[in-house]
Design a protein around this motif. Structure first.
Motif, PDB file in Angstrom:
ATOM      1  N   ARG A  95      38.384  45.014  54.653  1.00  0.00           N
ATOM      2  CA  ARG A  95      37.505  44.235  55.521  1.00  0.00           C
ATOM      3  C   ARG A  95      36.672  43.296  54.661  1.00  0.00           C
ATOM      4  NH1 ARG A  95      34.362  46.362  60.812  1.00  0.00           N
ATOM      5  NH2 ARG A  95      36.528  46.970  61.154  1.00  0.00           N
ATOM      6  N   VAL A  96      36.718  42.006  54.969  1.00  0.00           N
ATOM      7  CA  VAL A  96      35.965  41.028  54.185  1.00  0.00           C
ATOM      8  C   VAL A  96      34.744  40.498  54.933  1.00  0.00           C
ATOM      9  CG1 VAL A  96      37.988  40.337  52.852  1.00  0.00           C
ATOM     10  CG2 VAL A  96      37.443  39.107  54.958  1.00  0.00           C
ATOM     11  N   GLU A  97      34.688  40.726  56.233  1.00  0.00           N
ATOM     12  CA  GLU A  97      33.543  40.253  57.018  1.00  0.00           C
ATOM     13  C   GLU A  97      33.574  40.879  58.397  1.00  0.00           C
ATOM     14  OE1 GLU A  97      30.581  39.546  57.301  1.00  0.00           O
ATOM     15  OE2 GLU A  97      30.509  37.510  56.471  1.00  0.00           O
ATOM     16  N   ILE A 143      37.207  30.025  62.350  1.00  0.00           N
ATOM     17  CA  ILE A 143      36.395  30.991  61.613  1.00  0.00           C
ATOM     18  C   ILE A 143      36.780  30.932  60.139  1.00  0.00           C
ATOM     19  CG2 ILE A 143      35.829  33.435  61.281  1.00  0.00           C
ATOM     20  CD1 ILE A 143      36.412  33.867  64.261  1.00  0.00           C
ATOM     21  N   VAL A 144      35.800  30.684  59.285  1.00  0.00           N
ATOM     22  CA  VAL A 144      36.022  30.610  57.840  1.00  0.00           C
ATOM     23  C   VAL A 144      35.080  31.583  57.150  1.00  0.00           C
ATOM     24  CG1 VAL A 144      35.943  29.140  55.797  1.00  0.00           C
ATOM     25  CG2 VAL A 144      36.735  28.199  57.976  1.00  0.00           C
ATOM     26  N   VAL A 145      35.648  32.447  56.336  1.00  0.00           N
ATOM     27  CA  VAL A 145      34.861  33.422  55.591  1.00  0.00           C
ATOM     28  C   VAL A 145      34.956  33.074  54.107  1.00  0.00           C
ATOM     29  CG1 VAL A 145      34.551  35.853  55.001  1.00  0.00           C
ATOM     30  CG2 VAL A 145      35.312  35.211  57.299  1.00  0.00           C
ATOM     31  N   ASP A 153      40.728  31.958  55.924  1.00  0.00           N
ATOM     32  CA  ASP A 153      40.792  31.181  57.165  1.00  0.00           C
ATOM     33  C   ASP A 153      41.333  32.049  58.295  1.00  0.00           C
ATOM     34  OD1 ASP A 153      39.911  28.982  55.776  1.00  0.00           O
ATOM     35  OD2 ASP A 153      41.902  28.084  55.560  1.00  0.00           O
ATOM     36  N   VAL A 154      40.618  32.077  59.396  1.00  0.00           N
ATOM     37  CA  VAL A 154      41.051  32.832  60.578  1.00  0.00           C
ATOM     38  C   VAL A 154      41.473  31.829  61.651  1.00  0.00           C
ATOM     39  CG1 VAL A 154      40.413  34.527  62.329  1.00  0.00           C
ATOM     40  CG2 VAL A 154      39.432  34.681  60.018  1.00  0.00           C
ATOM     41  N   PRO A 155      42.781  31.667  61.896  1.00  0.00           N
ATOM     42  CA  PRO A 155      43.240  30.680  62.875  1.00  0.00           C
ATOM     43  C   PRO A 155      42.966  31.116  64.308  1.00  0.00           C
ATOM     44  CG  PRO A 155      45.103  31.940  62.073  1.00  0.00           C
ATOM     45  CD  PRO A 155      43.909  32.381  61.269  1.00  0.00           C
ATOM     46  N   VAL A 207      37.040  21.511  66.912  1.00  0.00           N
ATOM     47  CA  VAL A 207      36.381  22.637  67.556  1.00  0.00           C
ATOM     48  C   VAL A 207      35.336  23.155  66.578  1.00  0.00           C
ATOM     49  CG1 VAL A 207      36.672  24.878  68.650  1.00  0.00           C
ATOM     50  CG2 VAL A 207      38.532  23.231  68.701  1.00  0.00           C
ATOM     51  N   SER A 208      34.132  23.421  67.044  1.00  0.00           N
ATOM     52  CA  SER A 208      33.076  23.879  66.147  1.00  0.00           C
ATOM     53  C   SER A 208      33.480  25.137  65.399  1.00  0.00           C
ATOM     54  CB  SER A 208      31.803  24.163  66.951  1.00  0.00           C
ATOM     55  OG  SER A 208      31.355  22.989  67.593  1.00  0.00           O
ATOM     56  N   PRO A 209      33.431  25.118  64.041  1.00  0.00           N
ATOM     57  CA  PRO A 209      33.842  26.298  63.273  1.00  0.00           C
ATOM     58  C   PRO A 209      32.716  27.311  63.158  1.00  0.00           C
ATOM     59  CG  PRO A 209      33.238  24.539  61.776  1.00  0.00           C
ATOM     60  CD  PRO A 209      33.099  23.980  63.175  1.00  0.00           C
ATOM     61  N   TYR A 210      33.112  28.506  62.789  1.00  0.00           N
ATOM     62  CA  TYR A 210      32.154  29.561  62.495  1.00  0.00           C
ATOM     63  C   TYR A 210      32.320  29.892  61.028  1.00  0.00           C
ATOM     64  CZ  TYR A 210      29.746  34.074  62.536  1.00  0.00           C
ATOM     65  OH  TYR A 210      28.910  35.123  62.295  1.00  0.00           O
ATOM     66  N   ARG A 211      31.307  29.663  60.224  1.00  0.00           N
ATOM     67  CA  ARG A 211      31.395  29.926  58.793  1.00  0.00           C
ATOM     68  C   ARG A 211      30.453  31.052  58.410  1.00  0.00           C
ATOM     69  NH1 ARG A 211      33.841  26.250  55.447  1.00  0.00           N
ATOM     70  NH2 ARG A 211      34.720  24.434  56.510  1.00  0.00           N
ATOM     71  N   THR A 212      30.920  31.871  57.513  1.00  0.00           N
ATOM     72  CA  THR A 212      30.099  32.974  57.041  1.00  0.00           C
ATOM     73  C   THR A 212      30.402  33.244  55.574  1.00  0.00           C
ATOM     74  OG1 THR A 212      29.636  35.348  57.296  1.00  0.00           O
ATOM     75  CG2 THR A 212      31.845  34.632  57.840  1.00  0.00           C
ATOM     76  N   ASN A 213      29.425  33.677  54.841  1.00  0.00           N
ATOM     77  CA  ASN A 213      29.606  34.048  53.455  1.00  0.00           C
ATOM     78  C   ASN A 213      29.710  35.549  53.357  1.00  0.00           C
ATOM     79  OD1 ASN A 213      29.415  31.410  52.350  1.00  0.00           O
ATOM     80  ND2 ASN A 213      27.198  31.480  52.590  1.00  0.00           N
ATOM     81  N   GLY A 214      30.943  36.041  53.099  1.00  0.00           N
ATOM     82  CA  GLY A 214      31.163  37.477  53.058  1.00  0.00           C
ATOM     83  C   GLY A 214      30.605  38.111  51.802  1.00  0.00           C
TER      84      GLY A 214
END
Length: 214
Positions: A95-97, A143-145, A153-155, A207-214
């Motif tokens: 699990r990365v995020e 979604i980008v982690v 990258d989560v497509p 489409v608005s992305p969701y970015r997070t720093n894991g």
């Protein structure tokens, strides 16, 4: 045989799968104390749900026949092993995020709205067909982690898989885990997981992305 306590969950999995693909097959992979029920969705994603151990060997059967069997003695239908043509992820990965369930639902809803707008108004002033819009949205990365090991990258196809298979539940449910297993990327919800091995890109829709720093 499918244990009685698991039949409702298996039935829900199969019913949702058959709405997406009437000819779907499912693969039952035995493990230690449990069995993984795998299926392939029409948009290039594998989905899996765990259930109590069924016993026996690794076997593929038709989803429709397995669903019918649940109302009887739940004996497994005839084997369709040659019909399974997809590699499985090498493991459940790491699990990365974690993404809030409400955010995953929002991303799915945003994609649906983008699709409606693209079909009604076109892209860049040009009309586009429904299939091209669908494929573009599935390839889009909402979604980008960012991790210490690089970007994950989560497509959208993974988001759609966990939503359509009802793996997420409601907006107040447990968070959805982003997982990585070699080249595979997965989304793991409360009731199952979806996996995809990236192979390319397509038309870029905004489409608005969701970015997070894991």
């Amino acid at each position: 045989m499918i244990p009685e306590p698991a039949r409702a969950d298996v039935g829900a999995f199969l019913s949702r799968l058959l709405r997406l693909d009437k000819a779907a097959v499912v693969r039952l992979v035995p493990g230690v104390g449990s069995t993984a029920l795998w299926a392939h969705l029409p948009f290039g994603v594998l989905v899996v749900r765990g259930l109590p151990a069924v016993g026996g060997r690794d076997v593929t059967v038709r989803a429709e026949e397995l669903l019918d069997a649940l109302s009887g003695d739940a004996a497994l239908p005839a084997s369709r092993d040659p019909d399974w043509r997809w590699l499985l992820p090498p493991s459940t990965g790491r699990r990365v995020e974690e993404i809030p369930a409400a955010e995953v639902l929002r991303v799915a809803a945003a994609a649906a709205e983008t699709a409606r707008t693209a079909l009604d108004e076109g892209v860049g002033g040009r009309a586009v067909g429904s299939r091209r819009v669908r494929d573009a949205l599935l390839d889009h990365v909402p979604i980008v982690v960012e991790t210490a090991d690089g970007r994950v990258d989560v497509p959208q196809r993974l988001v759609q898989a966990v939503i359509r298979m009802n793996f997420v539940g409601g907006p107040d449910g447990p968070p959805v885990g982003v997982r990585r297993a070699g080249p595979w990327v997965g989304l793991a919800g409360a009731y199952g997981a979806a996996w995809h091995r990236p192979i390319g890109e397509s038309l870029n829709l905004q489409v608005s992305p969701y970015r997070t720093n894991g």
